[in-house]
Design an enzyme around this catalytic site. Structure first.
Site, short mmCIF file in Angstrom:
data_model
loop_
_atom_site.label_atom_id
_atom_site.label_comp_id
_atom_site.label_asym_id
_atom_site.label_seq_id
_atom_site.Cartn_x
_atom_site.Cartn_y
_atom_site.Cartn_z
N HIS A 98 80.68 132.99 21.35
CA HIS A 98 80.67 131.97 21.13
C HIS A 98 78.71 131.31 21.41
O HIS A 98 78.60 130.65 21.53
CB HIS A 98 81.25 131.68 21.60
CG HIS A 98 80.64 130.94 22.86
ND1 HIS A 98 82.48 130.59 24.21
CD2 HIS A 98 80.61 131.89 24.15
CE1 HIS A 98 81.52 130.50 25.40
NE2 HIS A 98 80.61 131.51 25.31
N GLU A 120 88.00 135.39 22.60
CA GLU A 120 87.25 133.69 22.31
C GLU A 120 88.58 132.32 22.18
O GLU A 120 89.06 133.86 21.61
CB GLU A 120 85.72 134.33 21.62
CG GLU A 120 85.44 135.27 21.92
CD GLU A 120 83.99 134.72 22.36
OE1 GLU A 120 84.10 133.09 22.11
OE2 GLU A 120 82.32 135.24 22.05
N GLU A 178 82.34 127.69 18.80
CA GLU A 178 83.42 128.15 18.83
C GLU A 178 83.88 128.33 17.27
O GLU A 178 83.26 127.30 16.78
CB GLU A 178 84.06 127.17 19.41
CG GLU A 178 83.74 126.63 21.07
CD GLU A 178 83.58 128.34 21.35
OE1 GLU A 178 84.48 129.27 21.22
OE2 GLU A 178 82.89 128.37 22.74
C1 LIG Z 1 78.60 133.80 28.60
S1 LIG Z 1 78.38 135.41 29.91
C2 LIG Z 1 80.41 135.89 29.34
C3 LIG Z 1 79.75 137.19 30.88
C4 LIG Z 1 81.35 138.00 30.50
N1 LIG Z 1 81.52 138.64 29.63
C5 LIG Z 1 82.25 136.88 31.62
O1 LIG Z 1 83.59 136.68 30.47
O2 LIG Z 1 82.72 137.26 32.43
C6 LIG Z 1 77.47 136.40 28.62
C7 LIG Z 1 77.15 137.96 29.17
O3 LIG Z 1 76.63 138.00 28.14
C8 LIG Z 1 75.38 138.96 28.65
N2 LIG Z 1 73.63 138.95 27.76
C9 LIG Z 1 73.04 138.27 27.56
N3 LIG Z 1 72.26 138.26 26.71
C10 LIG Z 1 72.43 139.90 26.60
C11 LIG Z 1 71.82 141.24 25.38
N4 LIG Z 1 70.52 140.57 24.74
N5 LIG Z 1 71.82 142.09 26.00
C12 LIG Z 1 73.35 142.14 26.88
N6 LIG Z 1 73.63 141.49 27.62
C13 LIG Z 1 73.24 140.17 27.34
C14 LIG Z 1 74.47 138.12 29.85
O4 LIG Z 1 73.49 138.69 31.01
C15 LIG Z 1 76.47 137.34 30.61
O5 LIG Z 1 76.21 138.17 31.42
O1 LIG Z 2 78.81 126.15 30.67
C1 LIG Z 2 79.26 126.92 30.38
C2 LIG Z 2 80.45 127.83 30.02
C3 LIG Z 2 80.90 129.32 29.48
C4 LIG Z 2 82.77 129.20 29.60
C5 LIG Z 2 83.44 128.09 30.55
C6 LIG Z 2 84.86 128.31 29.91
C7 LIG Z 2 85.65 129.47 29.39
O2 LIG Z 2 86.73 129.86 29.44
C8 LIG Z 2 84.51 130.10 29.15
C9 LIG Z 2 83.02 130.03 28.30
O3 LIG Z 2 80.30 129.49 28.64
C10 LIG Z 2 78.68 129.08 28.80
C11 LIG Z 2 78.20 130.62 28.22
O4 LIG Z 2 78.59 131.25 27.37
C12 LIG Z 2 76.93 129.68 28.50
O5 LIG Z 2 76.44 131.08 27.39
C13 LIG Z 2 76.42 128.69 28.89
C14 LIG Z 2 76.66 128.35 29.01
C15 LIG Z 2 78.82 128.57 29.51
#
Ligand SMILES: C[S@@+](CC[C@H](N)C(=O)[O-])C[C@H]1O[C@@H](n2cnc3c(N)ncnc32)[C@H](O)[C@@H]1O
Ligand SMILES: O=c1cc(-c2ccc(O)cc2)oc2c(O)c(O)ccc12
Length: 356
Positions: free
Chosen positions: A260, A291, A322
């Site tokens: 997303h 997702e 989304e």
């Molecule tokens: C929105 S967070 C989701 C983390 C985890 N999957 C969760 O749901 O709790 C997105 C993750 O993608 C990682 N990320 C962003 N760019 C990336 C890349 N180019 N290669 C590997 N990971 C990456 C970020 O560091 C972060 O931990």
């Molecule tokens: O600010 C966000 C929040 C989310 C998010 C919130 C609730 C969920 O159940 C999942 C994800 O995810 C984010 C994200 O992926 C990002 O790149 C930036 C900000 C946030």
């Protein structure tokens, strides 16, 4: 011109009167966010959780070493919103108690959303909303970039405090979601030998997965600055890298709240790299995506959350969004997957299993 009948006029008046009531939610909606943040920072849900009896205002204010005046006003407001309740103590005075909502605000509680609220109310995440209109007017603009001069991942790489805020928020979401997936569709993980969690953050998802399925070997794959501070855990190897270049090989590639963040072309690139990562595992190889799937005709609260998340993506990412079921089908097909299923388990997110 159509004649205005008496009942139309009355109906119009009802709507106007209702609008005059409803509008205050939009004008002062931020007060809920501010008061909830205040309660979490003061640790009030954690304090109340450990009380055998309802806690009076004077007990709570002396525990917090503060005067009771402002505290009373914050508690009165939050009780009005269903966060915290009031009951008689055995001595007959009124005291504060937890409610199902305030239990979700404990710092370390199961299913806690405290870290997500602290993240959503931080200036890191609030500031980009000042640029949402600029983002709408210019397809190439990024609200986060306009607010902070860099994207969220560059910012996190340079700022350990922001990185921790983001990783803690995501980890709190993960604890809830992975348990929901394991309860709601346990068959998803049947017979797997290894799982690479792409963008796995601090490894929380794999830790929970391996507690339930100890035969699975976990690879937690994320950007180098993220895995370098991830806690070590037996059965999990932390690998730093870039999912746009390649993904470590495994039986299954798991992506939770990753796609997303990116536009269709970027998703297709990530998914192609995941398809390559599972290619040695033949028919047992699959990609699991956790997702939101926005359902156009679903008028329930969960659609509401999906739409809110979509606005978050508009403000916080460059091209993230989304997706509807049709939009998921498009990116999966373009990435070379021949078949996929979508499982709903009564949560905001669904489980999509995609096969090469
Ligand atoms: C929105 S967070 C989701 C983390 C985890 N999957 C969760 O749901 O709790 C997105 C993750 O993608 C990682 N990320 C962003 N760019 C990336 C890349 N180019 N290669 C590997 N990971 C990456 C970020 O560091 C972060 O931990
Ligand atoms: O600010 C966000 C929040 C989310 C998010 C919130 C609730 C969920 O159940 C999942 C994800 O995810 C984010 C994200 O992926 C990002 O790149 C930036 C900000 C946030």
């Amino acid at each position: 011109m159509a004649a205005i009948t008496k009942s139309n006029a009355a109906h119009g008046n009802d709507e106007t009167a209702q609008a005059q009531v409803d509008i205050w939610r939009f004008v002062y909606g931020f007060t809920e966010m501010g008061a909830v943040k205040c309660a979490i920072e003061l640790g009030i849900p954690d304090i109340l959780e450990n009380q055998a009896q309802p806690m009076t205002l004077s007990q709570l204010s002396s525990t917090l070493s503060c005067s009771s005046t402002a505290l009373f006003r914050v508690m009165r407001f939050l009780m009005n919103r269903g966060i915290f309740g009031e009951k008689k103590t055995t001595e007959g005075s009124m005291g504060y108690v937890q409610t199902p909502l305030s239990r979700l605000l404990r710092k370390d509680g199961d299913n806690s959303l405290a870290s997500m609220i602290l993240f959503q109310t931080s200036s890191l995440i609030i500031d980009p909303y000042h640029y949402l209109s600029a983002r709408v007017l210019d397809e190439n603009a990024s609200a986060f970039l306009l607010a902070h001069g860099k994207d969220i991942w560059q910012d996190a790489a340079q700022n350990p405090d922001h990185s921790k805020l983001l990783e803690d928020a995501m980890a709190s979401d993960t604890r809830r979601t992975v348990r929901e997936v394991l309860d709601g569709c346990p068959e998803v993980f049947d017979g797997l030998s290894s799982v690479v969690n792409v963008g796995g953050g601090d490894g929380t998802a794999l830790r929970i997965l391996i507690e339930t399925c100890p035969w699975i070997r976990g690879i937690n794959f994320d950007l180098p600055h993220v895995v370098s501070v991830a806690p070590k855990c037996e059965g999990i190897e932390h690998v730093g890298g870039d999912m746009f270049k390649s993904v470590p090989k495994a039986n299954v590639a798991l992506l939770k709240w990753i796609l997303h963040d990116w536009n269709d072309d970027e998703c297709i690139q990530i998914l192609k790299n995941c398809r390559e990562a599972i290619s040695e595992y033949g028919t047992t190889g699959k990609v699991i995506i956790v997702e939101a799937v926005i359902e156009e005709n679903r008028g329930d609260k969960l659609k509401d959350v999906g739409l809110m998340l979509d606005i978050i993506m508009l403000a916080q990412t460059e091209r993230g969004k989304e997706r509807t079921a049709e939009e998921w089908t498009y990116v999966l097909r373009e990435a070379g997957f021949t078949r996929h299923t979508i499982k709903n388990f009564g949560s905001v997110q669904s489980v999509i299993e995609a096969y090469p």
